[in-house]
Design an enzyme around this catalytic site. Structure first.
Site, PDB file in Angstrom:
ATOM      1  N   ARG A   8       0.833  -1.212   0.000  1.00  0.00           N
ATOM      2  CA  ARG A   8       0.000   0.000   0.000  1.00  0.00           C
ATOM      3  C   ARG A   8       0.863   1.256   0.000  1.00  0.00           C
ATOM      4  O   ARG A   8       0.584   2.224  -0.734  1.00  0.00           O
ATOM      5  CB  ARG A   8      -0.933   0.001   1.211  1.00  0.00           C
ATOM      6  N   ASN A  29      -6.094  -2.685   2.026  1.00  0.00           N
ATOM      7  CA  ASN A  29      -6.096  -4.140   2.111  1.00  0.00           C
ATOM      8  C   ASN A  29      -7.534  -4.649   2.169  1.00  0.00           C
ATOM      9  O   ASN A  29      -8.402  -4.033   2.788  1.00  0.00           O
ATOM     10  CB  ASN A  29      -5.350  -4.620   3.354  1.00  0.00           C
TER      11      ASN A  29
END
Length: 328
Positions: free
Chosen positions: A257, A275
């Site tokens: 990320r 996520n």
């Protein structure tokens, strides 16, 4: 200047209009505000949007279009739609200033350009409240002479039917219409606008799910010398597309990320990454066509400890996104 007779209900409206760039591949309609006419819109935008066919229209009761009826905003929208059908309006761009912004909103174009639009109710000042109260008291006692003097500047000198029309449209709360809009909205506002203050633009931007606000220097007529800037922002905005990406493989617990955020910020992209419960990573991103392949390649590469197995990409409805965030 041309005229097109439009039948609406039991009345016929000889609408005055003008077309520029008649052979251009795309259309854009410009709608003026209350008390104005098509000429001010042509003055502002006549030399911009050169690859568009321009349609300039005098709304009933203004400029070269007469009106003897009492109308409401929805009537103006229906009359305008009938006109667009008659002239073969092939585009999906409509720009509206002030009152014209409300009419444009009701027409539900794919792309909506609002220029200091009306439609948000603000608390009236004590001075305005006093004038309204005095007019109500004076009307039965002194008739129309004093009440004419007490009218707002937007309504003075109007025939009675247009004054009644003005009363129909001036205090409309268009919040539900803005909230229900699915147009891709470009909201331009004069920072020093006192007729429809900037706070109105902020409110509309918060209501419209797909709108972005662009405050510009100037007052209620800021657009008269900002057409080139407005054109650039609109064209850049319609060139952007929003994509949903689903990345699977070893992509959680490896800094994926953070990696995606860094790449997006370096490319100037807007969106978010997060996520998912199934072990994948989801990204939502707005980008230009030329940025698509470089971004996909970066997602495929990922950070050092990742191993990307597949990327599913799908275009979704464009929407305004701010920054590029990591969602938890």
């Amino acid at each position: 200047m041309a005229q097109k007779e439009i039948r609406y209900g039991e009345a016929t409206f000889p609408l005055s209009y003008e077309i520029l760039n008649p052979s251009a591949p795309r259309d854009i309609l410009f709608l003026h505000g209350w008390g104005s006419n098509k000429e001010i819109m042509k003055q502002a935008f006549g030399r911009s949007f050169a690859d568009f066919r321009h349609l300039y229209l005098d709304l009933p009761g203004f400029g070269g279009t007469p009106n003897e009826l009492v109308l409401a905003t929805r009537d103006y929208a229906k009359i305008t739609q009938a006109f667009l059908d008659e002239v073969g309006f092939k585009g999906d761009f409509i720009a509206g200033h002030s009152f014209g912004g409300k009419v444009a909103t009701l027409l539900s174009p794919k792309n909506l350009v609002l220029l200091s639009s009306a439609g948000i109710l603000l608390p009236k000042s004590l001075k305005i409240k006093s004038k309204i109260a005095l007019a109500k008291i004076a009307k039965p006692l002194l008739g129309g002479v004093l009440t004419e003097r007490l009218r707002s500047e937007d309504a003075k000198g109007m025939p009675q039917n247009m004054y009644e029309t003005f009363k129909n449209v001036v205090d409309e709360d268009f919040s539900p219409h803005f909230r229900e809009s699915r147009s891709l909205g470009f909201l331009f506002w004069g920072k020093e606008d006192r007729a429809t203050p900037l706070e109105c633009g902020r409110k509309i931007a918060s209501l419209m799910p797909r709108a972005t606000l662009f405050p510009l220097e100037g007052d209620h007529y800021f657009f008269l010398n900002q057409a080139t800037l407005i054109e650039g922002i609109v064209k850049k905005g319609i060139a952007l597309k929003t994509y949903h990406f689903k990345i699977t493989g070893k992509v959680q617990g490896v800094g994926y990320r953070k990696f995606t955020q860094r790449v997006a910020q370096e490319m100037g992209l807007k969106g978010h990454v997060r996520n998912m419960e199934d072990g994948s990573v989801e990204a939502l991103c707005t980008l230009e066509e030329s940025q698509y392949e470089p971004f996909i390649k970066a997602l495929q590469q990922g950070p050092l400890r990742s191993k990307v197995e597949a990327i599913e990409a799908s275009e979704v409805e464009s929407r305004p996104l701010e920054g590029f965030e990591i969602l938890y």
